[in-house]
Design an enzyme around this catalytic site. Structure first.
Site, PDB file in Angstrom:
ATOM      1  CG  HIS A   1      -8.934   6.125 -11.352  1.00  0.00           C
ATOM      2  ND1 HIS A   1      -9.810   6.929 -10.667  1.00  0.00           N
ATOM      3  CD2 HIS A   1      -9.697   5.386 -12.200  1.00  0.00           C
ATOM      4  CE1 HIS A   1     -11.051   6.686 -11.086  1.00  0.00           C
ATOM      5  NE2 HIS A   1     -11.012   5.760 -12.017  1.00  0.00           N
TER       6      HIS A   1
ATOM      7  CB  CYS B   1     -10.644   5.154 -15.997  1.00  0.00           C
ATOM      8  SG  CYS B   1     -11.779   4.324 -14.865  1.00  0.00           S
TER       9      CYS B   1
END
Lengths: 314, 314
Positions: free
Chosen positions: B221, B126
């Site tokens: 993120h 990710c």
């Protein structure tokens, strides 16, 4: 135990409250508290009554030392009055940090500069203090050539009100932010870290690049740091140097919460910078931004000025 | 609209749930859901009944594609059965990412590799996905020589359970953490970012140094990135290149929360790396770790395999 008189200006703010507590814990008994008119008259722990921080009151206070934890513009207005009244001012704002003739002091790194003042000693930014505690000993050992740092800064750095807001917020709403002032393509925090680190380490050309980020953590600033050096220095050698450095504590993984329970700068994750050709390290540090990152450093400066101890362990 | 059949394995997890929603939104109607025995029998949105993800069930499913969002060990066990049953598996775990013969694909960066599979296509980490969406176009323009990255990773990356825990937690207890597995002096996340970025960009020797940190943010993120280049590239040139790059959106200050509202990688703070001698940039990016950082990227891979669109805007 300490007979000299100390005024804490901004005594009811996030850093001021920690300053008052640390002074008490360290045996300073002759302490007066000053704050804005909103807080004047309030009674603090130890029965200390908050006085209003007017220019006149500070000029007439007759204290030996005045520790300022107020905003930059309030410091610009009030500090000269305290100095005119005979106090040495230790200022935690950014108002005087880069002025020639004003020592910018981290006692463990450049404590000897503290006496070269003309009435004002400046306390560095809350990220600069732990960074220089780590960079100073490494520079002495192997010579710094470049520094890159990404910060993870607690919301209490923005003040008591922002901290209360975080504590009342639903975690689902938590976000990162860059709630700083801007200077061109950088935040003022990023340019402070560069300019102040250069001044403290006396390396006026040191290349430093910083990215400063606010994270939804109450207390404790962390920094991810890449360090390039003139000479080879293994992670083991760096760890040994830092283990012996004052106010530095080696841990596996430094976190803000662990840092908030100590006076030290926590350092860990010391490893080679695998992106560099050699002579380069990566590490992670954390430090209580209200304590060693602000209040404690200023009290250590005050104690140096008083010819006193810096900290129990130093 | 889409006639091919798709199985989602791990359909009730944090990423699986987003995968189910995105498939529905993108018009995929022939979708079956598989999960562990605990969730089997549950009815999902659209009346889809969760089937138990046993090796036998997956081998007998007869689907064209199987999208796996389960842990690495479950992927190792189950993926070969789906492949034996005739499906092409798109695996989101790290089980097969670095295996020779398994394409590791970010459609915007190396989508052409997707067809070189032998039954399995791997979906990157990710953090690697948004990083390569940004590094790819910059490499093409000026040649990457070094990359350093500090991450700010949301807790949902650790799974639905950890996310619920964050949402129930008092913000006063929030901390940073490095809740990863360790490989020597690095986290497995740090070595994944290095190895996967090298494989996707086909730069097997690219020097990369990462420090990965979990922050108390629910979704999204962020990454603070330093990029050294072979040739000069001004921040303005980099911004123009990234503005034209697929799935990249330029903003002033990327934050996880803003990223969680889009399918794009948000990029901002593009400026010179003031610590480098030249040919170097610093930037900040944010990306929804459950969406483009996981589910969406895998669906884009699936759509490439189906000879379908990748995304409306690409």
């Amino acid at each position: 135990m300490h007979s000299k008189s100390i005024a804490v200006v901004g005594a009811t703010g996030a850093v001021g409250a920690v300053t008052m507590r640390l002074l008490r814990e360290r045996g300073h008994e002759n302490v007066r508290a000053f704050a804005s008119s909103r807080s004047a008259g309030r009674e603090l722990d130890g029965g200390i009554l908050v006085e209003e921080a007017t220019p006149e009151a500070l000029e007439a206070a007759g204290v030996d030392l005045a520790l300022f934890s107020v905003g930059t513009s309030a410091s610009r207005e009030l500090v000269p009055h305290a100095v005119r009244g005979g106090a040495v001012a230790v200022d935690k704002s950014s108002a005087y940090r880069l002025e020639p003739g004003v020592p910018l002091v981290v006692p463990e790194v450049n404590g000897a500069r503290v006496h070269e003042h003309d009435g004002i000693v400046a306390n560095p930014n809350c990220c600069t203090i732990p960074l220089t505690c780590v960079l100073g000993p490494l520079h002495e050992a192997a010579g710094l050539t470049r520094v890159r740092v990404s910060t993870y800064q607690a919301v209490s750095g923005k003040g008591a009100q922002r901290l209360e807001q975080l504590l009342a917020e639903a975690p689902a709403d938590h976000d990162l932010s860059m709630d700083w002032s801007w200077e061109g393509d950088e935040t003022d925090e990023e340019s402070k870290i560069r300019a102040e680190t250069r001044k403290i380490l006396e390396l006026p050309e040191l290349p430093i690049s910083a990215t400063t980020v606010r994270v939804p953590v109450p207390v404790g600033h962390a920094e991810s740091v890449w360090i390039e050096l003139e000479e080879p220095l293994s992670p083991e050698q760096a760890a040994a140097i830092l283990a012996a450095a004052p106010s530095v504590q080696l841990v596996d993984v430094p976190t803000p919460r662990a840092a908030a329970q100590t006076d030290d700068v926590l350092v860990g994750r010391i490893r080679p910078d695998y992106a560099a050709g050699g002579n380069a390290l990566t590490l992670f540090l954390a430090c209580d931004n209200l304590n060693k990152g602000a209040a404690l450093n200023a009290i250590q400066i005050a104690e140096l000025l008083l010819g006193d101890r810096v900290a129990a362990r130093c």
